[in-house]
Design an enzyme around this catalytic site. Structure first.
Site, PDB file in Angstrom:
ATOM      1  N   GLY A  22       0.797  -1.212   0.000  1.00 51.86           N
ATOM      2  CA  GLY A  22       0.000   0.000   0.000  1.00 51.86           C
ATOM      3  C   GLY A  22       0.833   1.267   0.000  1.00 51.86           C
ATOM      4  O   GLY A  22       0.367   2.311  -0.428  1.00 51.86           O
ATOM      5  N   MET A  23       2.079   1.197   0.483  1.00 53.71           N
ATOM      6  CA  MET A  23       2.919   2.385   0.531  1.00 53.71           C
ATOM      7  C   MET A  23       3.841   2.491  -0.672  1.00 53.71           C
ATOM      8  O   MET A  23       4.627   3.415  -0.770  1.00 53.71           O
ATOM      9  CB  MET A  23       3.749   2.385   1.820  1.00 53.71           C
ATOM     10  CG  MET A  23       2.975   2.862   3.032  1.00 53.71           C
ATOM     11  SD  MET A  23       2.434   4.562   2.885  1.00 53.71           S
ATOM     12  CE  MET A  23       4.004   5.408   2.865  1.00 53.71           C
ATOM     13  N   GLU A  25       6.244   0.654  -4.193  1.00 55.25           N
ATOM     14  CA  GLU A  25       7.130  -0.410  -4.672  1.00 55.25           C
ATOM     15  C   GLU A  25       8.459  -0.357  -3.926  1.00 55.25           C
ATOM     16  O   GLU A  25       8.933   0.717  -3.565  1.00 55.25           O
ATOM     17  CB  GLU A  25       7.390  -0.235  -6.175  1.00 55.25           C
ATOM     18  CG  GLU A  25       6.131  -0.109  -7.028  1.00 55.25           C
ATOM     19  CD  GLU A  25       5.414  -1.433  -7.179  1.00 55.25           C
ATOM     20  OE1 GLU A  25       6.086  -2.472  -7.030  1.00 55.25           O
ATOM     21  OE2 GLU A  25       4.205  -1.422  -7.443  1.00 55.25           O
ATOM     22  N   VAL A  26       9.069  -1.537  -3.728  1.00 49.05           N
ATOM     23  CA  VAL A  26      10.345  -1.625  -3.021  1.00 49.05           C
ATOM     24  C   VAL A  26      11.363  -2.352  -3.899  1.00 49.05           C
ATOM     25  O   VAL A  26      11.052  -3.383  -4.507  1.00 49.05           O
ATOM     26  CB  VAL A  26      10.189  -2.371  -1.682  1.00 49.05           C
ATOM     27  CG1 VAL A  26      11.474  -2.294  -0.885  1.00 49.05           C
ATOM     28  CG2 VAL A  26       9.049  -1.778  -0.878  1.00 49.05           C
ATOM     29  N   GLU A  90      18.557   1.264   4.824  1.00 47.00           N
ATOM     30  CA  GLU A  90      19.449   0.127   5.026  1.00 47.00           C
ATOM     31  C   GLU A  90      18.824  -1.147   4.454  1.00 47.00           C
ATOM     32  O   GLU A  90      17.641  -1.423   4.647  1.00 47.00           O
ATOM     33  CB  GLU A  90      19.693  -0.021   6.526  1.00 47.00           C
ATOM     34  CG  GLU A  90      20.521  -1.206   6.954  1.00 47.00           C
ATOM     35  CD  GLU A  90      20.601  -1.320   8.465  1.00 47.00           C
ATOM     36  OE1 GLU A  90      21.335  -2.197   8.943  1.00 47.00           O
ATOM     37  OE2 GLU A  90      19.934  -0.526   9.174  1.00 47.00           O
ATOM     38  N   VAL A  92      18.561  -5.037   4.685  1.00 48.01           N
ATOM     39  CA  VAL A  92      18.782  -6.059   5.710  1.00 48.01           C
ATOM     40  C   VAL A  92      18.562  -7.432   5.098  1.00 48.01           C
ATOM     41  O   VAL A  92      17.486  -7.719   4.570  1.00 48.01           O
ATOM     42  CB  VAL A  92      17.827  -5.862   6.912  1.00 48.01           C
ATOM     43  CG1 VAL A  92      18.104  -6.913   7.974  1.00 48.01           C
ATOM     44  CG2 VAL A  92      17.975  -4.470   7.480  1.00 48.01           C
ATOM     45  N   ASP A 135       2.649   0.886  14.142  1.00 46.57           N
ATOM     46  CA  ASP A 135       2.248  -0.291  13.358  1.00 46.57           C
ATOM     47  C   ASP A 135       3.242  -1.428  13.551  1.00 46.57           C
ATOM     48  O   ASP A 135       3.672  -2.072  12.592  1.00 46.57           O
ATOM     49  CB  ASP A 135       2.127   0.071  11.878  1.00 46.57           C
ATOM     50  CG  ASP A 135       1.414  -1.034  11.070  1.00 46.57           C
ATOM     51  OD1 ASP A 135       0.592  -1.774  11.668  1.00 46.57           O
ATOM     52  OD2 ASP A 135       1.686  -1.163   9.866  1.00 46.57           O
ATOM     53  N   ASN A 140       6.952  -6.272  10.320  1.00 46.79           N
ATOM     54  CA  ASN A 140       7.816  -5.101  10.399  1.00 46.79           C
ATOM     55  C   ASN A 140       9.039  -5.327  11.281  1.00 46.79           C
ATOM     56  O   ASN A 140       9.673  -4.368  11.708  1.00 46.79           O
ATOM     57  CB  ASN A 140       7.023  -3.904  10.936  1.00 46.79           C
ATOM     58  CG  ASN A 140       6.250  -3.199   9.845  1.00 46.79           C
ATOM     59  OD1 ASN A 140       6.529  -3.374   8.665  1.00 46.79           O
ATOM     60  ND2 ASN A 140       5.270  -2.402  10.234  1.00 46.79           N
ATOM     61  N   ASP A 153      10.014   0.674   9.314  1.00 45.83           N
ATOM     62  CA  ASP A 153       8.865   1.556   9.069  1.00 45.83           C
ATOM     63  C   ASP A 153       8.456   2.441  10.227  1.00 45.83           C
ATOM     64  O   ASP A 153       7.260   2.642  10.456  1.00 45.83           O
ATOM     65  CB  ASP A 153       7.649   0.720   8.630  1.00 45.83           C
ATOM     66  CG  ASP A 153       7.444   0.843   7.126  1.00 45.83           C
ATOM     67  OD1 ASP A 153       8.323   1.415   6.469  1.00 45.83           O
ATOM     68  OD2 ASP A 153       6.421   0.373   6.631  1.00 45.83           O
TER      69      ASP A 153
END
Length: 715
Positions: A22-23, A25-26, A90, A92, A135, A140, A153
């Site tokens: 929802g936030m 593309e990564v 970063e 991970v 959240d 997360n 996040d």
């Protein structure tokens, strides 16, 4: 807009896609300036085109980028390339906590505690900076190959745009900041106050951490129901299945921590997330299970960003009624440790005698029992200072146990009439609510010591512990003279006053006690202590110092195993006049602690010596042990803050000072604020304090420093 490998965003070259949500593309990307791989989050076009939301996003990102902590994913950069807004963070390598727990059997207990501790430490760092996650959930939280935990996040939950139904997550658009009336978070992990749209603070992050801990040790979610709305309803109204029933292997301390984190009302959770982290760390370090666990296998397609997003968002259940407010609770200025398996609070015995001045007798009975039971091996006994905070108040024993960090509570009453005494006592296991025993004693007053022995032995038998030797207990406080014992109890009652008249009255009573029975060791030790107090506080003449030393030596000659006498000797000798003999004072305090490990005064004075010579780690250890047995000792709370200040841990120092209201404007706290760059706040607090008390020279000195730094040398 999907990006392909080789495309660029500012200085970043896209390598491959990692995920979407929802936030946005990564992507995995390479920073061409520094030659490192990063995770790039590309924001949705609708967010990038709305100036207000983009501004909030950048503000949140800047705040989160300041969270330099090993358990928080670092934000490197926020940028815009044409119409595309992005954030670089970063990268991970590892798996999300959700993936880790879904991959096989339950984690070993110590590994679960290690993960929970790291999450709490990361949250504590963020909360100290005024940032709330909002959240927190297994998706997360990332766990690297070597077991390092990274929280993702921070602050981004405020910026969700989606309001899609379905799935098990829900958020609503936040039009401007965090405001009441807006549901924000993930179903199953959001706090009750989030679920009904109330304002949130750092304690709202403790609730999902409790849910995560519950899930780690049970393998099931604390509040999962068939639908999102039913899950929300469970969060508001239901308690999860007891941890003891679902995970019998979970230690008592963990059950206590989880219960506190999952409290419906924020005020019943931890007053400081740093205290929560410390409790988990202590529990982790005491866990007998091996910490070794199979490493998390590397997976090329897993990054800090991959697990940031669920696939759908559910429609917020805005029609849910607010949870009724719980009854207010008494909160101490700092948080208690989780209860040890063998820990007890002996509450002040209620005086049922006809004479109102018999209060000293009931209080003395309580103190005598505390002294006797505290010599037990392997038992934590809360000190008089903290248990007497409950004197004269109706109490809920389970609540008292939570506040003081104990498992067992003893309460009772005393009624003295003529030459007889009646005592009612009951021992309660606060973890279960079970009454282990209740007894009524009717004895002649001359049998008072045998009666105390009976109660002490019943406690020891119920808890399966060994009391100190009977001969030692009899030697230290026994007297065959009832009048001498009565004078001693009256003297003890006066020592807890702060006025000069109280000190004079206690001296008179202890002098009477030793005159009536010269072999009464405890009375000699008490008399030496009040003589020393006279010397320190009122009349620093050689006469009082010599009288104090003489009484303390007499007490030790009568009973070399009287811990209070060793504390009194160490405290008297450790003075400027005697050249501060540090090693001798440490030896005296250590000897007292070998006899009575729960003697709070020995801990605090030992910590004071270490503090004085600059052994801050040792001082901190002793001060924390002192708080374990005397949680209401504000002097120790302030000294822990000073240790952090001198170690350069300014945020920890401020957090510590803030646990005691009267320390809000202490000079040391104002200095810590200044070192954190909060100069204006510190100066305003100093000016407010001086307006109330123009003779507060410590704060005047601090104000002068602040004004000089600002260039106002005339002020």
């Amino acid at each position: 807009m999907a990006l392909s490998g080789g495309s660029r965003l500012g200085p970043y070259e896209i390598v491959s896609a990692l995920g979407s949500g929802g936030m946005g593309e990564v992507y995995r990307a390479r920073d061409s300036r520094l030659g490192r791989e990063v995770a790039i989050k590309v924001l949705p076009a609708e967010l990038a085109n709305e100036a207000d939301r983009l501004s909030r996003f950048e503000q949140e990102s800047r705040s989160a980028s300041a969270l330099n902590h090993p358990n928080i994913v670092t934000i490197y950069d926020v940028g815009r390339d044409g119409a595309v807004s992005y954030i670089a963070m970063e990268l991970v390598e590892g798996r999300s906590l959700r993936e880790l727990t879904a991959a096989g059997p339950l984690l070993p207990l110590r590994r679960a505690l290690a993960i929970g501790t790291q999450i709490a430490e990361g949250l504590a760092r963020a909360h100290a900076a005024g940032i709330v996650h909002r959240d927190l959930k297994p998706e997360n939280v990332m766990v690297t190959e070597d077991g390092l935990v990274k929280i993702l996040d921070f602050g981004l939950a405020k910026l969700s745009l989606r309001e899609e139904s379905g799935g098990d997550s829900m958020m609503t658009t936040l039009a401007g900041g965090t405001s009441p009336g807006v549901v924000l978070g993930t179903v199953g992990y959001m706090s009750p106050e989030q679920a009904v749209g109330r304002a949130v603070d750092f304690r709202s992050d403790q609730f999902p951490l409790g849910a995560i801990l519950y899930e780690l040790v049970t393998g099931v979610r604390a509040f999962q129901r068939p639908s999102a709305v039913e899950t929300l309803s469970a969060i508001l109204r239901d308690e999860p299945a007891p941890l003891a029933a679902v995970a019998p292997q979970a230690p008592e301390g963990l059950r206590w921590i989880v219960e506190r984190c999952l409290a419906k009302e924020p005020k019943e959770r931890y007053a400081s997330t740093r205290d929560l982290a410390r409790d988990l760390a202590n529990l982790r370090d005491r866990s007998p299970q091996a910490a070794v666990a199979p490493p998390v296998p590397p997976r090329a397609e897993v990054s800090s960003a991959r697990s940031l997003f669920p696939t759908k968002w559910a429609l917020a259940a805005l029609g849910l009624a607010a949870l009724a407010a719980a009854a207010s609770v008494f909160l101490r200025p700092h948080s208690a440790a989780p209860p040890a398996e063998r820990s007890i609070a002996i509450l002040p015995f209620q005086n049922l005698g006809a004479a109102t001045d018999d209060e000293y007798f009931a209080d003395g009975m309580t103190e005598s029992l505390i002294t006797d039971v505290a010599k037990s091996k392997g038992l934590v006994v809360i000190a008089r200072n903290s248990v007497f905070a409950y004197k004269g108040r109706p109490v809920d024993l389970r609540k008292v146990a939570r506040e003081l960090g104990v498992r067992y509570v003893l309460e009772g009453s005393v009624q003295r009439a003529g030459g007889a005494v009646r005592i009612n006592a009951q021992l309660v296991d606060a973890a279960t609510g079970q009454h282990l025993w209740a007894e009524k004693y009717d004895r002649p007053l001359t049998d008072i010591f045998a009666l105390q022995d009976d109660i002490s032995n019943r406690i020891a038998g119920s808890l399966e512990i060994a009391l100190g030797s009977k001969s030692s207990r009899e030697t230290s406080r026994r007297t065959g003279n009832v009048d001498a014992y009565d004078a001693y109890l009256r003297g003890v009652s006066h020592t807890h006053g702060l006025e000069r008249s109280d000190l004079a009255a206690s001296i008179a009573m202890f002098e009477r006690a030793v005159a009536l029975d010269p072999g009464f060791a405890a009375a000699h030790a008490a008399l030496g202590s009040v003589y020393a107090r006279k010397f320190f506080d009122e009349d620093p003449s050689r006469e009082w110092e010599e009288k104090a030393g003489s009484e303390i030596r007499q007490a030790l000659s009568l009973d070399p195993d009287l811990p209070e006498a060793w504390v009194a000797r160490g405290n008297l000798e450790w003075t400027l006049a005697n050249g501060f003999p540090h090693e001798a004072a440490v030896a005296d305090f250590r000897r007292a602690l070998r006899i009575n490990p729960s003697l709070a005064d020995a801990r605090r004075f030992l910590g004071r010596v270490y503090y004085h010579v600059g052994l801050f780690d040792k001082a901190l250890e002793e001060f924390q042990q002192a708080l374990r047995v005397d949680p209401n000792d504000e002097w120790v709370v302030s000294r822990i803050g000073n240790v952090y200040l001198y170690q350069g841990e300014y945020e920890k120092a401020v957090t510590q000072y803030d646990k005691v209201p009267k320390l809000q404007t202490a000079g040391e706290r104002l200095l810590a604020l200044s070192y954190l760059g909060r100069q204006d706040e510190a100066l305003a607090a100093a000016e407010g304090r001086i307006a109330e008390n123009a003779a507060d020279y410590d704060v005047l000195a601090v104000e002068a420093i602040f004004l000089a730094r600002k260039g106002d040398r005339a002020g």
